[in-house]
Design an enzyme around this catalytic site. Sequence first.
Site, short mmCIF file in Angstrom:
data_model
loop_
_atom_site.label_atom_id
_atom_site.label_comp_id
_atom_site.label_asym_id
_atom_site.label_seq_id
_atom_site.Cartn_x
_atom_site.Cartn_y
_atom_site.Cartn_z
N ASP A 1 -13.42 9.16 -12.00
CA ASP A 1 -13.79 8.18 -13.19
C ASP A 1 -14.31 6.67 -12.56
O ASP A 1 -14.88 6.11 -13.17
CB ASP A 1 -12.90 8.18 -14.15
CG ASP A 1 -11.41 7.55 -13.70
OD1 ASP A 1 -11.18 7.53 -12.27
OD2 ASP A 1 -10.29 7.63 -14.20
N HIS A 2 -13.71 6.20 -11.31
CA HIS A 2 -13.64 4.93 -10.70
C HIS A 2 -14.94 4.54 -10.09
O HIS A 2 -15.24 3.51 -10.05
CB HIS A 2 -12.39 4.44 -9.91
CG HIS A 2 -11.40 4.26 -10.79
ND1 HIS A 2 -10.68 4.79 -11.92
CD2 HIS A 2 -10.54 2.86 -10.62
CE1 HIS A 2 -9.79 4.08 -12.12
NE2 HIS A 2 -9.43 3.10 -11.44
N ASP B 1 -2.54 4.74 -10.68
CA ASP B 1 -3.30 4.12 -11.55
C ASP B 1 -2.52 3.42 -12.14
O ASP B 1 -1.64 3.79 -12.90
CB ASP B 1 -4.36 4.67 -12.06
CG ASP B 1 -5.33 3.65 -12.82
OD1 ASP B 1 -6.42 3.44 -12.00
OD2 ASP B 1 -5.03 3.19 -13.78
N ARG C 1 -8.32 -5.66 -18.64
CA ARG C 1 -7.97 -6.76 -17.63
C ARG C 1 -9.33 -7.75 -17.81
O ARG C 1 -10.11 -7.28 -18.01
CB ARG C 1 -8.04 -6.31 -16.32
CG ARG C 1 -6.93 -5.39 -16.15
CD ARG C 1 -6.08 -5.30 -14.71
NE ARG C 1 -4.85 -5.28 -14.73
CZ ARG C 1 -4.18 -4.28 -13.92
NH1 ARG C 1 -4.84 -3.82 -12.96
NH2 ARG C 1 -2.92 -3.87 -13.98
N SER D 1 1.67 -4.37 -4.13
CA SER D 1 1.45 -2.96 -4.60
C SER D 1 2.06 -1.73 -3.66
O SER D 1 2.72 -2.34 -2.56
CB SER D 1 0.06 -2.56 -4.53
OG SER D 1 -0.55 -2.48 -3.30
N ARG E 1 0.84 0.23 -1.61
CA ARG E 1 -0.51 0.84 -0.93
C ARG E 1 -0.01 1.44 0.30
O ARG E 1 0.63 0.81 1.35
CB ARG E 1 -1.37 -0.51 -0.84
CG ARG E 1 -2.75 0.16 -0.22
CD ARG E 1 -3.71 -1.16 -0.03
NE ARG E 1 -3.88 -1.58 -1.67
CZ ARG E 1 -4.45 -2.87 -1.89
NH1 ARG E 1 -4.76 -3.69 -0.89
NH2 ARG E 1 -4.48 -3.42 -3.02
FE1 SF4 Z 1 -10.52 2.80 -15.58
FE2 SF4 Z 1 -8.40 1.50 -14.96
FE3 SF4 Z 1 -10.02 0.36 -16.43
FE4 SF4 Z 1 -8.67 2.37 -17.65
S1 SF4 Z 1 -8.05 0.28 -16.64
S2 SF4 Z 1 -11.10 2.30 -17.56
S3 SF4 Z 1 -8.36 3.57 -15.62
S4 SF4 Z 1 -10.41 0.94 -14.23
#
Ligand code: SF4
Length: 754
Positions: free
Chosen positions: A95-96, A160, A448, A643, A645
Amino acid sequence: MVYHKDIIERCYQRYPQTIEKARKLLSRPLTLTEKILYNHLFDQNMVAMYERGKLYAEFQPDRVAMQDATAQMALLQFIHAGRETTVVPASIHCDHLVQARDDAETDLKRALVENQEVYDFLRSMALRYNIHFWEPGAGIIHQIVLENYAFPGGMMIGTDSHTPNAGGLGMMGIGVGGSDAVDVMVGIPWELKWPKIIGVKLTGKLQGWTSPKDVILALLGKLTVKGGTGCVMEYFGPGARTLSATGKATICNMGAELGATSSVFPYDEKIAAYLRATGRAEVAEMADTIASHLKMDEEVEAHPEKYYDQVIEINLSELEPHLNGPFTPDLAHPLSTMKETLKKENYPVEVSAGLIGSCTNSSYEDLTKAAFLLKEAMAQGITPRSKLYLNPGSDRIRMTLEKNGILKIFKDAGVVIFSNTCGPCIGMWDRYDMAANTPNTIVTSFNRNFAKRADGNPHTHAFVTSPELVVALGLAGRLDFDPRVDTLSLPDGRNIRLPEPKGEEIPEAFSSDTQLGLLPPAEDPKGVRIIVSPTSERLQLLDRFPAWNGEDFTGCRVLMKVAGKCTTDHISMAGSWLKYRGHLDNISNNLLLGATSAFSGETGRVKNLLNGEYQTPAQVARAYKTSHIPWVIIGDKNYGEGSSREHAAMEPRHLGGVAVIARSFARIHETNLKKQGLLALTFAHEEDYEKVREDDLIDIPVSSLKPGEMLAVVLHHSDGTNETIFCQHTYNDTQIAWFKAGSALNLITQQGKK
Ligand code: SF4
């Protein structure tokens, strides 16, 4: 059946006994968070009192989900475990990596070419190790999890940060790094600090323009982006039972913005209804049999102040719609204050674009509400003044919208339908309607809104809100529009007010007619070849780190003595380095590029003691490695915070580092160093940090490494003097065995072969 019934059964079978044990032990009723945690302890004989916010406990989550950017290194490490399959079910979600530019079809076609080698690798890993693989465009990780895997009372980890989205169905989802995913997939106990618990009591019922999103936007205003750190947000109260399961998921999703470890709602009829609608009536029936264990005890709900670390009450009936931003999700503006705010602040009032969907707000309820407003407006001859874009959360939701005529409403209104991927939410938006660096405002139903998050433009002011408000503001084209009091003007001069949004919580039936979805498993997994091109710049099979040769470390060079704050991002930067996340040698070139040298005060530059030149830490490390000179990093306080990571621990190991000696460590990074076979030591006396000089040669008597015993480390100064300093460590016997084997994974493989 996509979900794993056996895993749910096993989880539910444990509940009655675990809850009884924990209640007896604590001599009090339990919160939902405690029930889930106790039920997932790695060793059920270890049911003990864990002080919240202080003690660590070991868990065995029920499943693992990985998105395509973070899955690469996790799976490259998993190969070394020598397992035939993962210990718990796992899934990969592509998805990313899809860039949003034109429309779903065009963008997806381009991504399949651009990311082919990554997809081929992930697909082959999935087939080989019996991991579920969701094709590029099948959907966004958290939406797929909600529609298929999440179950009340379960625990999962995901690579994630918005994994807590699963809390909408009562599952505790926790966002972690790739190495944590490896632990769980290979069956190592997974560590987590026992969280504090914030109880959020919801009363009343949402009214008019207010949506579930406003619950979390208001909470962000109260608690800020740090307010949930180390805590689980546990929702309860009569208001909670009025919210749809997907509305609950939206709230849990954005618990990540509070910094919370996870967020969770108790099991109720709304959750059961969503399970049934998504083909999991069987799961709802199973949950019904232990329903009392899938919520907090009644006494907790009656006297929350006695059992939670903090209690916050929100009356949904009085809650206002919110717009949070710009540049941080905790800058909360109730809608009625927006006009005043805009008079004071210099935010661009014109809305240049509106973004709908993502993992946060892609439910049938969200999108039918948004479509309802567009339909009403278009019936009056009004089309959106701002450009609108939609990222559906999954192909299943997209097809359901298509089948029910909802997608057509969006298309008729000129909304660009992007693929069922993250796109603009993760900066993968090739935005050509706005010249670079132009100040502008966008409204988004994503989660975000940090600078550059959506389109890479630092002057894009992003405001987070509900999908219905994105549409209303997009129709008006202005940020100061309040649909509750303001009107839209019609071409004939009349003014109309938008009706309050109406939507359907769940469709009569979700479409099963998706074009993209889950890859069928391989008939012969052992015969599947893992696809990694030896010439790839983005992927590289890992070599095993060598086992310790049994000798003390002598004559170690100091690669860098770090001054001040050094997060995992300073050790292994993101940004343009992201594309190398699956190629350890290439990404290692970013080692310590963000860290500041205590000797020169320079960031990302250190002295090469072989030739006196100042170079990047990776260049110097490679020179030492070629010359067979071991080296160490000297860290300051809380080295490796941020994080989890794993690259920050793998890179120094790959480039020949043998130890990190710090004033103190962030615990997760310290564990990561241990897992990768490096020594993680702390100065017994913090001031000894000052004694380390740029051209020292250091001896570490590692053969004396024993639990609880200090090591006497000798600093040989270039003026001929020596100083002995004492270093502490937190290695237990198992971790010493990791060190000796070369890494935790090496040890697991050895044990597997016995
Ligand atoms: Fe993708 Fe993360 Fe945005 Fe959700 S918050 S759509 S998982 S990038």
